[in-house]
Design a protein around this motif. Structure first.
Motif, short mmCIF file in Angstrom:
data_model
loop_
_atom_site.label_atom_id
_atom_site.label_comp_id
_atom_site.label_asym_id
_atom_site.label_seq_id
_atom_site.Cartn_x
_atom_site.Cartn_y
_atom_site.Cartn_z
N ARG A 115 1.47 11.05 -9.20
CA ARG A 115 0.58 11.41 -10.31
C ARG A 115 -0.22 12.67 -9.98
NH1 ARG A 115 -4.68 10.21 -12.29
NH2 ARG A 115 -4.70 10.01 -14.59
N LEU A 116 -0.72 12.77 -8.76
CA LEU A 116 -1.46 13.96 -8.36
C LEU A 116 -0.57 15.21 -8.39
CD1 LEU A 116 -3.60 12.60 -5.38
CD2 LEU A 116 -4.40 13.21 -7.67
N ARG A 117 0.65 15.08 -7.94
CA ARG A 117 1.57 16.22 -7.96
C ARG A 117 1.90 16.63 -9.39
NH1 ARG A 117 5.93 14.43 -3.25
NH2 ARG A 117 4.55 14.80 -1.45
N ALA A 118 2.08 15.64 -10.24
CA ALA A 118 2.41 15.95 -11.64
C ALA A 118 1.25 16.69 -12.32
CB ALA A 118 2.73 14.66 -12.39
N ILE A 119 0.03 16.23 -12.08
CA ILE A 119 -1.13 16.87 -12.71
C ILE A 119 -1.35 18.27 -12.14
CG2 ILE A 119 -3.63 16.72 -12.97
CD1 ILE A 119 -3.35 13.68 -13.05
N SER A 120 -1.25 18.40 -10.81
CA SER A 120 -1.52 19.69 -10.18
C SER A 120 -0.48 20.75 -10.55
CB SER A 120 -1.58 19.54 -8.66
OG SER A 120 -0.34 19.07 -8.16
N SER A 121 0.76 20.32 -10.78
CA SER A 121 1.82 21.28 -11.13
C SER A 121 2.15 21.27 -12.62
CB SER A 121 3.09 20.96 -10.34
OG SER A 121 3.58 19.66 -10.68
N ASN A 122 1.51 20.36 -13.38
CA ASN A 122 1.78 20.20 -14.81
C ASN A 122 3.28 20.02 -15.05
OD1 ASN A 122 1.06 19.96 -17.52
ND2 ASN A 122 1.32 22.17 -17.92
N THR A 123 3.88 19.21 -14.19
CA THR A 123 5.32 18.95 -14.26
C THR A 123 5.56 17.45 -14.09
OG1 THR A 123 5.75 21.10 -13.22
CG2 THR A 123 7.57 19.52 -13.27
N ASN A 124 6.46 16.93 -14.89
CA ASN A 124 6.75 15.50 -14.79
C ASN A 124 7.34 15.16 -13.42
OD1 ASN A 124 5.99 15.58 -17.46
ND2 ASN A 124 7.73 14.34 -18.19
N HIS A 125 6.97 13.98 -12.93
CA HIS A 125 7.52 13.44 -11.69
C HIS A 125 7.99 12.01 -11.94
CE1 HIS A 125 5.80 16.89 -9.68
NE2 HIS A 125 6.26 16.48 -8.51
N SER A 164 -1.01 0.81 -14.65
CA SER A 164 -1.34 1.03 -16.05
C SER A 164 -0.79 2.37 -16.52
CB SER A 164 -2.86 0.99 -16.25
OG SER A 164 -3.46 2.13 -15.65
N ALA A 165 -0.92 2.63 -17.81
CA ALA A 165 -0.41 3.89 -18.38
C ALA A 165 -1.16 5.09 -17.83
CB ALA A 165 -0.52 3.85 -19.90
N THR A 166 -2.41 4.91 -17.44
CA THR A 166 -3.20 6.02 -16.90
C THR A 166 -3.09 6.13 -15.38
OG1 THR A 166 -5.14 4.58 -16.80
CG2 THR A 166 -4.84 5.91 -18.80
N GLY A 167 -2.26 5.30 -14.78
CA GLY A 167 -2.05 5.39 -13.34
C GLY A 167 -2.98 4.54 -12.50
N GLU A 184 0.83 -1.20 0.00
CA GLU A 184 0.00 0.00 0.00
C GLU A 184 0.87 1.26 0.00
OE1 GLU A 184 -3.14 0.31 -0.41
OE2 GLU A 184 -3.73 -1.80 -0.30
N GLN A 185 2.02 1.22 0.66
CA GLN A 185 2.92 2.37 0.63
C GLN A 185 3.43 2.64 -0.78
OE1 GLN A 185 5.81 1.13 3.65
NE2 GLN A 185 5.16 2.81 4.96
N ILE A 186 3.77 1.59 -1.51
CA ILE A 186 4.23 1.78 -2.89
C ILE A 186 3.10 2.35 -3.75
CG2 ILE A 186 5.06 0.58 -4.95
CD1 ILE A 186 6.47 -1.40 -3.10
N GLY A 187 1.91 1.77 -3.60
CA GLY A 187 0.77 2.28 -4.36
C GLY A 187 0.46 3.73 -4.04
N ALA A 188 0.52 4.09 -2.76
CA ALA A 188 0.23 5.47 -2.37
C ALA A 188 1.27 6.43 -2.92
CB ALA A 188 0.18 5.57 -0.84
N THR A 189 2.53 6.02 -2.96
CA THR A 189 3.59 6.88 -3.50
C THR A 189 3.36 7.14 -4.99
OG1 THR A 189 5.16 5.99 -1.89
CG2 THR A 189 6.08 7.12 -3.80
N ILE A 190 2.95 6.11 -5.71
CA ILE A 190 2.69 6.28 -7.15
C ILE A 190 1.49 7.20 -7.37
CG2 ILE A 190 2.00 5.05 -9.24
CD1 ILE A 190 3.57 2.62 -8.16
N ARG A 191 0.45 7.03 -6.59
CA ARG A 191 -0.73 7.90 -6.73
C ARG A 191 -0.39 9.36 -6.41
NH1 ARG A 191 -3.10 3.63 -3.60
NH2 ARG A 191 -4.30 2.18 -4.91
N GLN A 192 0.36 9.57 -5.34
CA GLN A 192 0.73 10.94 -4.96
C GLN A 192 1.59 11.60 -6.03
OE1 GLN A 192 2.54 10.64 -1.10
NE2 GLN A 192 0.61 10.16 -0.06
#
Length: 207
Positions: A96-106, A196-199, A86-94
């Motif tokens: 993605r959220l940071r990348a979308i909110s800042s429009n910057t690759n992570h 997946s490719a869409t996260g 769950e920690q790995i999954g949460a890190t991946i989700r976070q």
């Protein structure tokens, strides 16, 4: 038994009450009865337990302990496995959220900075910074802290060095294909994450 003068006169006058035994004789009779009772009952009182009863209780405690300890150990190991995945999954989700909110690759970098540790790092667009050998030891604005998995929990990222997510939330993997499978193990138990490719992240057992 000799009677006193008053007792002789009382019984002579027709009294029906039997003569009382002397105190010493009464105590001796009661004590003898108590000793015989204790001997026949194994010297047990209402407030104590016999040795056999105590051994039975100790044996029952041992049986319950022998059954419950392995169950507790297995449950604890499974809990660590689920927590790590769950920690790995949460890190991946976070990430993605940071990348979308800042429009910057992570990037979600595996074994960063050491084996078994993961981090989410912001991309600056400068390869000299983003691909630097010591990037995992640096902390820029937008980076996450180090994510340490529970004790004895490991993961296999299918040869991928990192996952990179764009500002649109699309994932690519360095050194592996998407969807990316990450196997998390703890002893003989294992759990698989598929990204997946869409996260989208799905959990399942390793086949």
């Amino acid at each position: 038994m000799r009677l006193s003068f008053f007792e002789t006169n009382r019984y002579a006058s027709g009294a029906t009450e039997p003569p009382q035994l002397p105190l010493r004789q009464t105590l001796t009779a009661n004590l003898g009865g108590w000793i015989r009772s204790c001997y026949l009952q194994g010297v047990r009182t209402e407030r104590g337990f016999t040795l056999v009863e105590m051994l039975i209780v100790v044996g029952m405690i041992g049986i319950v302990t022998a059954i419950s300890v392995p169950v507790f150990i297995e449950s604890n190991a499974r809990s660590r496995l689920w927590t790590g995945s769950e920690q790995i999954g949460a890190t991946i989700r976070q990430a993605r959220l940071r990348a979308i909110s800042s429009n910057t690759n992570h990037r979600v970098v595996f074994d960063c900075p050491t084996a078994g540790v993961i981090r989410s790092l912001i991309m600056t667009g400068d390869p000299a910074v983003d691909d630097a050998a010591d990037r995992c030891t640096q902390t820029l604005d937008g980076d996450s802290g180090t994510i340490n998995l529970p004790f004895d929990v490991a993961f296999d990222s299918d040869s991928a060095a990192f996952l990179e997510v764009s500002g649109r939330g699309i994932f690519t993997a360095s050194g592996a294909a998407i969807p990316l499978t990450i196997d998390v193990t703890q002893g003989t138990a294992s759990r698989r994450l598929t990204v997946s490719a869409t996260g989208q992240i799905t959990f399942g057992n390793v086949e």
